[in-house]
Design a protein around this motif. Structure first.
Motif, PDB file in Angstrom:
ATOM      1  N   ALA A  25       2.746  -9.435  14.500  1.00 53.31           N
ATOM      2  CA  ALA A  25       3.396  -9.678  13.182  1.00 53.31           C
ATOM      3  C   ALA A  25       2.773  -8.955  11.952  1.00 53.31           C
ATOM      4  O   ALA A  25       3.375  -8.865  11.022  1.00 53.31           O
ATOM      5  CB  ALA A  25       3.396 -11.297  13.268  1.00 53.31           C
ATOM      6  N   ALA A  26       1.328  -9.073  12.124  1.00 57.49           N
ATOM      7  CA  ALA A  26       0.810  -8.588  11.033  1.00 57.49           C
ATOM      8  C   ALA A  26       0.943  -7.063  10.813  1.00 57.49           C
ATOM      9  O   ALA A  26       1.230  -6.597   9.597  1.00 57.49           O
ATOM     10  CB  ALA A  26      -0.808  -8.786  11.049  1.00 57.49           C
ATOM     11  N   LEU A  27       1.073  -6.257  11.976  1.00 55.88           N
ATOM     12  CA  LEU A  27       1.390  -4.996  11.818  1.00 55.88           C
ATOM     13  C   LEU A  27       2.785  -4.698  11.346  1.00 55.88           C
ATOM     14  O   LEU A  27       3.145  -3.797  10.553  1.00 55.88           O
ATOM     15  CB  LEU A  27       1.185  -4.260  13.189  1.00 55.88           C
ATOM     16  CG  LEU A  27       1.488  -2.752  13.049  1.00 55.88           C
ATOM     17  CD1 LEU A  27       0.686  -2.051  12.150  1.00 55.88           C
ATOM     18  CD2 LEU A  27       1.254  -2.147  14.548  1.00 55.88           C
ATOM     19  N   ALA A  28       3.607  -5.468  11.725  1.00 53.89           N
ATOM     20  CA  ALA A  28       5.090  -5.365  11.237  1.00 53.89           C
ATOM     21  C   ALA A  28       5.286  -5.813  10.047  1.00 53.89           C
ATOM     22  O   ALA A  28       5.910  -4.993   9.183  1.00 53.89           O
ATOM     23  CB  ALA A  28       5.855  -6.237  12.241  1.00 53.89           C
ATOM     24  N   ASP A  29       4.571  -6.708   9.671  1.00 47.73           N
ATOM     25  CA  ASP A  29       4.725  -7.051   8.056  1.00 47.73           C
ATOM     26  C   ASP A  29       4.038  -6.316   7.246  1.00 47.73           C
ATOM     27  O   ASP A  29       4.731  -5.684   6.155  1.00 47.73           O
ATOM     28  CB  ASP A  29       3.638  -8.550   7.912  1.00 47.73           C
ATOM     29  CG  ASP A  29       3.958  -8.795   6.593  1.00 47.73           C
ATOM     30  OD1 ASP A  29       5.022  -9.491   6.117  1.00 47.73           O
ATOM     31  OD2 ASP A  29       2.681  -9.034   5.949  1.00 47.73           O
ATOM     32  N   ARG A  30       2.699  -5.312   7.620  1.00 47.59           N
ATOM     33  CA  ARG A  30       2.461  -4.402   6.892  1.00 47.59           C
ATOM     34  C   ARG A  30       3.398  -3.003   6.750  1.00 47.59           C
ATOM     35  O   ARG A  30       3.458  -2.814   5.698  1.00 47.59           O
ATOM     36  CB  ARG A  30       1.095  -3.794   7.419  1.00 47.59           C
ATOM     37  CG  ARG A  30       0.478  -2.867   6.706  1.00 47.59           C
ATOM     38  CD  ARG A  30      -0.650  -2.193   7.476  1.00 47.59           C
ATOM     39  NE  ARG A  30       0.064  -0.945   8.325  1.00 47.59           N
ATOM     40  CZ  ARG A  30      -0.751  -0.236   9.179  1.00 47.59           C
ATOM     41  NH1 ARG A  30      -1.958  -0.194   9.069  1.00 47.59           N
ATOM     42  NH2 ARG A  30      -0.130   0.729   9.823  1.00 47.59           N
TER      43      ARG A  30
END
Length: 271
Positions: A25-30
């Motif tokens: 989720a953090a990578l997708a959000d970035r």
């Protein structure tokens, strides 16, 4: 004393199962925030480009061109330009993200966290798919507001737009892995992505082509994306949408598998 120290990834697997949902989720959000910060370049500019394409071809050819696939030329042209813009932006999002990290020397910040190759791939694809769909939504809204262009089969249109963004997003990941500088990405864009987009029935029906060229067009996966979007928007197409769905799904799975393998081995990513 003798207990082994567990890594963050091992603990994440115990807590969340075999997927590091938090890291994904953090990578997708970035990846999504990357293009939202510069929305005038990533969302507004494609709308202007698509509008110019539509205006130029309509003014230059529209008055002399009769109906194509049973609809006015402008209605025939609109879904092709829509899909072409979606896939080009999806490719640009994933490829530029990886190459920028390589050029700036911070690709290690993406490789070091406890993310598997599949999680890395899905994180990058999330940014490309969301950007492609947002661009598509903006252009579709403009087509409806300015031209009254409706959608015959909304679910088919959404499905092909999503698959198109995923396919070119995965191709962008592959291009980003292979490239070490922006010149190489530009070469891939100019000599592979743009010709695939332009020579796929975006501006014409492949039924008007000579038999050899028509056969060659049917070997191009992007043709089925353009054709599928046309079916979703106007309800007419050169090929069966089910065939197009199978071809595009297979092509997306193949290029995604290649990207997964390269991410797993660190090919052209690890120093």
């Amino acid at each position: 004393m003798g207990q082994k120290v567990k890594t963050g990834y091992q603990m994440g697997m115990r807590r969340f199962g075999r997927v590091n949902w938090l890291g994904l989720a953090a990578l997708a959000d970035r990846e999504i925030k990357r293009f939202l910060v510069v929305w005038t370049q990533t969302l507004a500019a494609p709308l202007v480009t698509a509008g110019l394409f539509l205006a130029v071809f309509t003014l230059a050819i529209g008055p002399q061109r009769g109906e194509v696939l049973g609809v006015p030329f402008t209605a025939f042209l609109a879904p092709g330009i829509l899909m072409m813009t979606v896939i080009q932006n999806s490719f640009a999002n994933t490829s530029s993200s990886i190459v920028i990290s390589k050029v700036q020397g911070n690709i290690v910040d993406t490789l070091m966290p406890p993310l598997s190759a599949m999680e890395l791939l899905l994180g990058y694809l999330a940014g490309g798919i969301v950007r492609g769909l947002m661009v598509g939504a903006v252009i579709a809204a403009a087509l409806w507001a300015l031209l009254g262009q409706g959608v015959a089969h909304p679910l088919w249109l959404f499905l092909f737009l999503t698959l198109g963004a995923a396919f070119l997003g995965a191709l962008g990941v592959a291009a980003g892995i292979l490239s070490n500088k922006f010149d190489q990405i530009a070469a891939i864009t100019n000599f592979i992505v743009v010709p695939l987009s332009f020579l796929s029935g975006t501006f014409y029906s492949i039924a008007t082509l000579p038999p050899a060229l028509e056969t060659a067009s049917r070997l191009n996966p992007v043709f089925y994306l353009i054709d599928g979007a046309r079916f979703g928007m106007i309800g007419a197409s050169d090929a069966s949408p089910w065939l197009g769905l199978a071809v595009v799904f297979g092509a997306t799975a193949a290029i995604s598998a290649l990207c997964w393998r390269w991410l797993q081995t660190g090919y052209r990513l690890k120093p």
